[in-house]
Write a protein that holds these residues in place. Structure first.
Motif, PDB file in Angstrom:
ATOM      1  N   ASP A   1      44.731  39.050  38.318  1.00  0.00           N
ATOM      2  CA  ASP A   1      45.039  39.454  36.947  1.00  0.00           C
ATOM      3  C   ASP A   1      44.381  40.776  36.592  1.00  0.00           C
ATOM      4  O   ASP A   1      44.971  41.606  35.892  1.00  0.00           O
ATOM      5  N   ALA A   2      43.165  40.996  37.080  1.00  0.00           N
ATOM      6  CA  ALA A   2      42.469  42.253  36.806  1.00  0.00           C
ATOM      7  C   ALA A   2      43.188  43.432  37.460  1.00  0.00           C
ATOM      8  O   ALA A   2      43.371  44.486  36.835  1.00  0.00           O
ATOM      9  N   VAL A   3      43.603  43.247  38.701  1.00  0.00           N
ATOM     10  CA  VAL A   3      44.339  44.315  39.388  1.00  0.00           C
ATOM     11  C   VAL A   3      45.676  44.561  38.692  1.00  0.00           C
ATOM     12  O   VAL A   3      46.081  45.702  38.488  1.00  0.00           O
TER      13      VAL A   3
ATOM     14  N   ALA B   1      49.180  44.924  30.081  1.00  0.00           N
ATOM     15  CA  ALA B   1      47.862  45.164  30.682  1.00  0.00           C
ATOM     16  C   ALA B   1      46.772  44.469  29.875  1.00  0.00           C
ATOM     17  O   ALA B   1      45.886  43.824  30.442  1.00  0.00           O
ATOM     18  N   LEU B   2      46.851  44.582  28.576  1.00  0.00           N
ATOM     19  CA  LEU B   2      45.874  43.953  27.696  1.00  0.00           C
ATOM     20  C   LEU B   2      45.863  42.440  27.911  1.00  0.00           C
ATOM     21  O   LEU B   2      44.803  41.831  28.060  1.00  0.00           O
ATOM     22  N   GLU B   3      47.040  41.841  27.966  1.00  0.00           N
ATOM     23  CA  GLU B   3      47.129  40.397  28.187  1.00  0.00           C
ATOM     24  C   GLU B   3      46.563  40.018  29.554  1.00  0.00           C
ATOM     25  O   GLU B   3      45.854  39.017  29.679  1.00  0.00           O
ATOM     26  N   SER B   4      46.845  40.800  30.562  1.00  0.00           N
ATOM     27  CA  SER B   4      46.326  40.498  31.903  1.00  0.00           C
ATOM     28  C   SER B   4      44.806  40.608  31.957  1.00  0.00           C
ATOM     29  O   SER B   4      44.143  39.800  32.616  1.00  0.00           O
ATOM     30  N   TYR B   5      44.229  41.596  31.269  1.00  0.00           N
ATOM     31  CA  TYR B   5      42.763  41.689  31.214  1.00  0.00           C
ATOM     32  C   TYR B   5      42.179  40.459  30.524  1.00  0.00           C
ATOM     33  O   TYR B   5      41.168  39.909  30.953  1.00  0.00           O
TER      34      TYR B   5
ATOM     35  N   ALA C   1      39.132  45.610  25.405  1.00  0.00           N
ATOM     36  CA  ALA C   1      38.786  46.244  24.131  1.00  0.00           C
ATOM     37  C   ALA C   1      39.081  47.739  24.159  1.00  0.00           C
ATOM     38  O   ALA C   1      39.621  48.293  23.183  1.00  0.00           O
ATOM     39  N   ASP C   2      38.752  48.399  25.264  1.00  0.00           N
ATOM     40  CA  ASP C   2      39.052  49.831  25.393  1.00  0.00           C
ATOM     41  C   ASP C   2      40.543  50.073  25.342  1.00  0.00           C
ATOM     42  O   ASP C   2      41.012  51.014  24.700  1.00  0.00           O
ATOM     43  N   LEU C   3      41.298  49.224  26.009  1.00  0.00           N
ATOM     44  CA  LEU C   3      42.747  49.358  26.021  1.00  0.00           C
ATOM     45  C   LEU C   3      43.328  49.119  24.624  1.00  0.00           C
ATOM     46  O   LEU C   3      44.207  49.859  24.183  1.00  0.00           O
TER      47      LEU C   3
END
Length: 74
Positions: free
Chosen positions: A27-29, A43-47, A68-70
């Motif tokens: 998920d992080a990748v 991307a936010l959901e995957s993080y 949070a940065d995203l």
């Protein structure tokens, strides 16, 4: 083929490996590649999913900070 889309295709193929099923690093990748591909919402959901799946607190904090940065860039 190169770039984030190719990486996402390879990642999808890797998900078929039972040893990797449900692993937070997938998920992080995915989150990183989705961000590079310009799909910030996915991307936010995957993080966030990756952060929930890890039991390692430093990794969890890192993944939450990436989310949070995203979110701040969106």
């Amino acid at each position: 083929m190169y770039g984030p889309k190719a990486g996402l295709d390879e990642l999808t193929a890797a998900e078929g490996d039972p040893a990797l099923t449900g692993h937070h690093r997938l998920d992080a990748v995915r989150a990183h590649l989705l961000d590079l591909a310009g799909d910030r919402a996915a991307a936010l959901e995957s993080y966030r999913v990756a952060a929930r799946r890890t039991l390692n607190l430093p990794e969890q904090r890192y993944l939450e900070s990436q989310a949070a940065d995203l979110a701040a860039r969106s």
